[in-house]
Write an enzyme that holds these catalytic residues in place. Structure first.
Site, PDB file in Angstrom:
ATOM      1  N   ASP A 121      40.999 -38.623  87.106  1.00 54.88           N
ATOM      2  CA  ASP A 121      40.180 -39.811  86.832  1.00 54.88           C
ATOM      3  C   ASP A 121      38.781 -39.679  87.439  1.00 54.88           C
ATOM      4  OD1 ASP A 121      42.403 -40.840  85.644  1.00 54.88           O
ATOM      5  OD2 ASP A 121      42.368 -42.754  86.720  1.00 54.88           O
TER       6      ASP A 121
ATOM      7  N   GLY B 129      41.120 -45.660  83.811  1.00 52.57           N
ATOM      8  CA  GLY B 129      40.363 -45.071  84.924  1.00 52.57           C
ATOM      9  C   GLY B 129      39.422 -46.041  85.608  1.00 52.57           C
ATOM     10  N   SER B 130      39.711 -47.328  85.499  1.00 56.33           N
ATOM     11  CA  SER B 130      38.799 -48.330  86.042  1.00 56.33           C
ATOM     12  C   SER B 130      38.511 -48.143  87.540  1.00 56.33           C
ATOM     13  CB  SER B 130      39.394 -49.716  85.775  1.00 56.33           C
ATOM     14  OG  SER B 130      38.693 -50.692  86.468  1.00 56.33           O
ATOM     15  N   SER B 131      39.526 -47.806  88.327  1.00 54.66           N
ATOM     16  CA  SER B 131      39.264 -47.722  89.774  1.00 54.66           C
ATOM     17  C   SER B 131      38.377 -46.524  90.101  1.00 54.66           C
ATOM     18  CB  SER B 131      40.562 -47.732  90.589  1.00 54.66           C
ATOM     19  OG  SER B 131      41.237 -46.512  90.488  1.00 54.66           O
TER      20      SER B 131
ATOM     21  N   ALA C 127      36.325 -45.092  88.021  1.00 55.14           N
ATOM     22  CA  ALA C 127      35.018 -45.342  87.405  1.00 55.14           C
ATOM     23  C   ALA C 127      34.181 -46.277  88.278  1.00 55.14           C
ATOM     24  CB  ALA C 127      35.194 -45.943  86.007  1.00 55.14           C
TER      25      ALA C 127
ATOM     26  N   GLY D  33      45.168 -47.822  82.583  1.00 59.76           N
ATOM     27  CA  GLY D  33      45.138 -46.377  82.381  1.00 59.76           C
ATOM     28  C   GLY D  33      43.805 -45.859  81.866  1.00 59.76           C
TER      29      GLY D  33
ATOM     30  N   PRO E 244      38.992 -53.023  80.608  1.00 61.66           N
ATOM     31  CA  PRO E 244      39.832 -53.728  81.578  1.00 61.66           C
ATOM     32  C   PRO E 244      40.387 -52.808  82.671  1.00 61.66           C
ATOM     33  CG  PRO E 244      41.070 -53.314  79.574  1.00 61.66           C
ATOM     34  CD  PRO E 244      39.678 -52.820  79.306  1.00 61.66           C
TER      35      PRO E 244
HETATM   36  O1  PMV Z   1      46.847 -44.422  85.014  1.00 66.13           O
HETATM   37  P1  PMV Z   1      45.643 -43.564  85.133  1.00 66.13           P
HETATM   38  O2  PMV Z   1      44.713 -43.610  84.006  1.00 66.13           O
HETATM   39  O3  PMV Z   1      44.948 -43.725  86.459  1.00 66.13           O
HETATM   40  O4  PMV Z   1      46.115 -42.052  85.048  1.00 66.13           O
HETATM   41  C1  PMV Z   1      46.972 -41.497  85.977  1.00 66.13           C
HETATM   42  C2  PMV Z   1      47.247 -40.085  85.632  1.00 66.13           C
HETATM   43  C3  PMV Z   1      48.441 -39.510  86.362  1.00 66.13           C
HETATM   44  O5  PMV Z   1      48.566 -38.177  85.924  1.00 66.13           O
HETATM   45  C4  PMV Z   1      49.700 -40.280  86.026  1.00 66.13           C
HETATM   46  C5  PMV Z   1      48.257 -39.559  87.877  1.00 66.13           C
HETATM   47  C6  PMV Z   1      47.211 -38.607  88.409  1.00 66.13           C
HETATM   48  O6  PMV Z   1      46.894 -38.729  89.618  1.00 66.13           O
HETATM   49  O7  PMV Z   1      46.733 -37.724  87.678  1.00 66.13           O
END
Ligand code: PMV
Length: 313
Positions: A146, A101-103, A105, A99, A95
């Site tokens: 990501d 990394g969908s965007s 990815a 968190g 989904p």
């Molecule tokens: O929410 P995610 O999975 O895109 O992870 C963000 C990770 C952070 O450290 C909060 C932000 C970043 O740019 O690294």
């Protein structure tokens, strides 16, 4: 152009979310059982986008797809065809906005698909750069974690824009649980920035401690120290709560995982919702943890075996 396709994966941050933005190291890994697949074809008319929850004109696909639209543009610029029209399709096993990394990815997969459609190849470093350009539109100033991890071959250490594959001697299971709550990484990162500006001393210390846990974890995964790794996860969760990026639903899930036998549990990614991860020493305990997480309200769960990884230079 011809048809082209590209694949990337979901990612999980084990240690170092938020502190990585301030130059501390992070440890993260691609979940290669959860794939993001992109396919592009020459468009017959107006370029269309088809994804899990959107089907319509690419140009009208809304804010959540800004990163993906930008990915198409940077890839078309890279192949020297800025005005080419392509239909885009993405198929995801995981989904968005949790968190995982969908965007990044989807941006990475689309960029690979567009380059493939024009028969153009690019180095991993260049693909990373293009993905970062797409991510910057949607997320301001992402650390790059990501973009790097969703296309990585295995677990990585990431620090100040640089990534290296890491050795892992661990034999354990990671249980990932989706709280079902959409957490905005942008809001979480902004919140941490505001806290840092208000109280640079105290918040700087929290971030440094998170970085210290990531360094320790890098040693623990290399040496196969499962129990200390679990304790470090619990500690990181406390620090992330102090940073203001947790959520009471995440606490409920983490507590359920620990009671069911997990060695440690924490949020992963930006926080304020999204997913939690917990560490189970055996496959059997991983199943118990999964049931407990479902019982505590998780809307989806995944078990990811952590296996020894040998890195050859
Ligand atoms: O929410 P995610 O999975 O895109 O992870 C963000 C990770 C952070 O450290 C909060 C932000 C970043 O740019 O690294």
């Amino acid at each position: 152009p011809h048809a082209g396709s590209g694949d990337t994966w979901a990612k999980i941050i084990l240690f170092g979310e938020h502190s990585v933005v301030y130059g501390h190291p992070a440890l993260a890994l691609p979940l290669r059982s959860l794939r993001m697949h992109a396919q592009v074809r020459p468009a017959a008319g107006v370029p269309m986008l088809r994804s899990l929850d959107y089907r319509g004109e690419l140009a009208a696909s809304g804010r959540r797809f800004a990163c993906l639209r930008r990915a198409v543009d940077v890839a078309l610029e890279r192949v020297g065809q800025p005005h080419a029209r392509l239909d885009i399709e993405t198929v995801s096993d995981f989904p968005p906005e949790r968190g995982m990394g969908s965007s990044a990815a989807s941006a990475g997969a689309v960029i690979r698909a567009v380059l493939g459609a024009f028969g153009v190849s690019a180095s991993p470093a260049e693909l990373f750069e293009l993905t970062q350009q797409a991510e910057q539109v949607a997320h301001g100033q992402p650390s790059g974690l990501d973009a790097a991890v969703t296309a990585a071959q295995g677990p990585v250490r990431f620090e100040s824009g640089r990534m290296e594959l890491v050795q892992m001697k661990l034999d354990a299971h990671l249980v990932v649980a989706d709280s079902g709550i959409r957490g905005s990484t942008r809001v979480a990162v902004t919140g941490v920035r505001e806290r840092y500006e208000r109280e640079p001393g105290a918040v700087g210390e929290l971030l440094a401690d998170l970085g210290g846990l990531a360094r320790q974890a890098l040693r623990d995964v290399a040496e196969g120290n499962v129990h200390p790794l679990g304790e470090a996860m619990n500690h990181a969760q406390q620090l992330l709560t102090s940073l203001g990026v947790s959520h009471e639903r995440l606490d409920v899930l983490n507590d359920a995982a620990i009671r069911a036998g997990a060695l440690g549990a924490k949020l992963t990614g930006g926080g304020l919702g999204g997913c939690v991860i917990s560490l189970a020493p055996t496959a059997r305990i991983a199943q118990q943890v999964r049931s407990a997480l479902t019982g505590a309200g998780a809307v989806a769960t995944w078990i990811h075996p952590l296996q020894p990884v040998e890195v050859t230079a």
